[in-house]
Design an enzyme around this catalytic site. Structure first.
Site, PDB file in Angstrom:
ATOM      1  N   GLU A 114       0.880  -1.175   0.000  1.00 31.17           N
ATOM      2  CA  GLU A 114       0.000   0.000   0.000  1.00 31.17           C
ATOM      3  C   GLU A 114       0.910   1.216   0.000  1.00 31.17           C
ATOM      4  O   GLU A 114       1.574   1.511   0.986  1.00 31.17           O
ATOM      5  CB  GLU A 114      -0.930  -0.031   1.220  1.00 31.17           C
ATOM      6  CG  GLU A 114      -2.139   0.882   1.069  1.00 31.17           C
ATOM      7  CD  GLU A 114      -1.835   2.320   1.411  1.00 31.17           C
ATOM      8  OE1 GLU A 114      -1.690   3.144   0.470  1.00 31.17           O
ATOM      9  OE2 GLU A 114      -1.734   2.631   2.601  1.00 31.17           O
ATOM     10  N   CYS A 158      -1.656   9.024   2.917  1.00 30.80           N
ATOM     11  CA  CYS A 158      -1.559   8.513   1.540  1.00 30.80           C
ATOM     12  C   CYS A 158      -2.790   8.884   0.728  1.00 30.80           C
ATOM     13  O   CYS A 158      -2.724   8.945  -0.505  1.00 30.80           O
ATOM     14  CB  CYS A 158      -1.352   7.003   1.547  1.00 30.80           C
ATOM     15  SG  CYS A 158      -2.696   6.075   2.318  1.00 30.80           S
TER      16      CYS A 158
END
Length: 486
Positions: free
Chosen positions: A253, A287
């Protein structure tokens, strides 16, 4: 006086075999917050050995006993919320709202993992053999190597280990050098207090200079069967390459270059509030943070005026203050990186609407740009700081092309009062996550979380997380003796 923490191996705190330690520096004050053990390859090997030895008993433990540990850990996480807030403020500059969000989501991840432990798993298959029963069975893989980042330390520290442990694996966790306690040792402390058996979760902290050799040693160990990493795209490429070299599955990720689209049928006031949250929560160090705001030309003037006014009024400063919204970045170096991005954009023709200038230590003011040119570093580069660029569009096709003009594909927000319109646009955006009539930052532990392209691959969350850390086996049971051709 700074804290002192050792490695967490086999349920106890042990120093690095070399006796070395490393500094954990507070980004806001610049002072040493803690000293933690600096593991070497020999410590990694010892942690993996312990995890391998603990695996059979943990995998065989009754599901309801494993579930009870996870539920206890969730309750403990919430009970330690004040301690967590103080830790995050000191170690990563986290503000109060961000710390509370971390505690809440981390506890929810633990409860979702607890539910997954006793959820149905596997399938009954049709068989071509008379009287035969076919089964697809999910089983734990063994030892999992986990890497957790500093930016959402409780959420991502817990997420790095929760599904793997729930599936029946044991874990060796390497936390970020910028938050070894919050995204590593604090998580292990919580699980231990909740009753997790010794050796099931082990934490190796390290000096920044040793990061590469620690990662290589951990991934290369033949007893490690799977890898998960959350962090930057650059480091993720290295982790993914190492895992591939050893034929080990990896869940990555990574970073994002995320947009919020404000369509022509949006509520402008809602769009302004949503965009401000998306860009500036945790100073843009998420993110999922949006650093591109794509606004329909019909709404551009009104949105820009209201958004800039809102951003200019955001309280900035000490993370310990109850009123601070935009706190420090993780380091002065990161604040200078963001400042260089903004200066580059302005030098190449972007217009500075608010903020900008030079950082104050690790603090950088919330900043808004317009007219960002394609040759600016910030056009394709992830800001990962309190910066947004506003860009107008006139058609849905143009907005979608702008949103997709990136190698990343993590998340997106589409602001509209027309759900059908929003869904049509959302379906054409190449991201793993998209939110209609909401902004880009969202995390729910039962949902599949992950991206495409340079944002990584694989999915955390719900049954997808369990599947990522388990093997599927085909098992058959013949209730009649078969007939063979010879």
């Amino acid at each position: 006086m700074s804290l002192h923490r050792s490695l967490h191996i086999d349920g106890t705190e042990v120093p690095a075999l070399s006796g070395r330690t490393t500094e954990d520096v507070s980004p806001y004050t610049g002072a040493v917050y803690a000293r933690v053990a600096a593991a070497g390859p020999e410590d990694v090997t010892a942690a993996v050995e312990v995890a391998e030895a603990a695996f059979p008993d943990w995998a065989a433990l009754e599901p309801f006993a494993r579930r009870r540990i996870f539920l206890n850990a969730a309750d403990l996480m919430e009970h330690r919320s004040e301690e967590a807030a103080e830790l995050m403020a000191a170690e990563v500059g986290g503000t109060r709202p961000w710390s509370r969000f971390n505690v809440s989501v981390a506890a929810d991840i633990l409860r979702e993992a607890a539910a997954a432990i006793t959820a149905p798993r596997g399938d009954v298959l049709a068989s071509q053999e008379r009287g035969a029963l076919g089964l697809a069975i999910r089983e734990p893989v063994g030892v999992v190597a986990a890497f957790s980042p500093w930016n959402a330390p409780l959420i991502l520290g817990v997420r790095a280990v929760a599904a793997a442990l729930a599936a029946g694996n044991t874990v060796v966790l390497k936390p970020s050098e910028d938050a070894p306690i919050a995204c590593g040792l604090f998580v292990a402390d919580t699980f231990k207090a909740a009753g997790l058996p010794d050796g099931v979760l082990n934490v190796v902290t390290n000096d920044r200079a040793d990061a590469a050799v620690i990662a290589e040693t951990l991934i290369a160990d033949p007893r490690v069967r799977a890898v998960n990493f959350t962090g930057s795209t650059g480091v993720g490429r290295v982790i993914g390459t190492l895992a591939a070299q050893h034929l080990k599955p990896a869940l990555l990720e990574l970073g994002g270059k995320n947009s919020v689209l404000v369509l022509n049928d949006a509520d402008v006031d809602h769009a302004v509030r949503a965009a401000a949250f998306s860009v500036f929560m945790n100073s843009g160090q998420i993110c999922m943070s949006a650093d591109r705001l794509l606004v329909h030309a019909d709404l551009m003037d009104e949105f820009t005026e209201k958004f800039v006014a809102r951003v200019a009024a955001l309280p900035c400063g000490a993370p310990t203050s109850q009123t601070t919204i935009v706190g420090p970045l993780i380091s002065a170096n990161e604040a200078n990186r963001v400042a260089r991005q903004v200066s580059d954009a302005v030098a190449k023709g972007a217009r500075l609407l608010t903020g900008g200038g030079q950082p104050d230590g690790a603090l950088y003011p919330p900043t808004v740009l317009s007219g960002l040119p394609k040759d600016a570093t910030l056009y394709h580069g992830e800001a990962f700081g309190p910066v947004a660029a506003i860009t107008p569009f006139t058609t849905d096709d143009e907005a979608i092309a702008l949103a997709n003009d990136t190698e990343h594909g993590l998340t997106c927000g589409v602001i509209t009062e027309n759900g059908t319109h929003g869904l049509r646009v959302a379906r054409r955006i190449r991201t793993g996550i998209v939110h209609v009539n909401d902004q880009s930052v969202g995390d729910e532990p039962q949902a599949p979380f992950g991206g495409f392209g340079s944002s990584g691959y694989g999915r955390f969350g719900g049954r997808w997380g369990i599947e990522a850390f388990s093997n599927t086996r085909w098992v058959t049971l013949a209730t009649e003796q078969a007939h063979y051709p010879f």
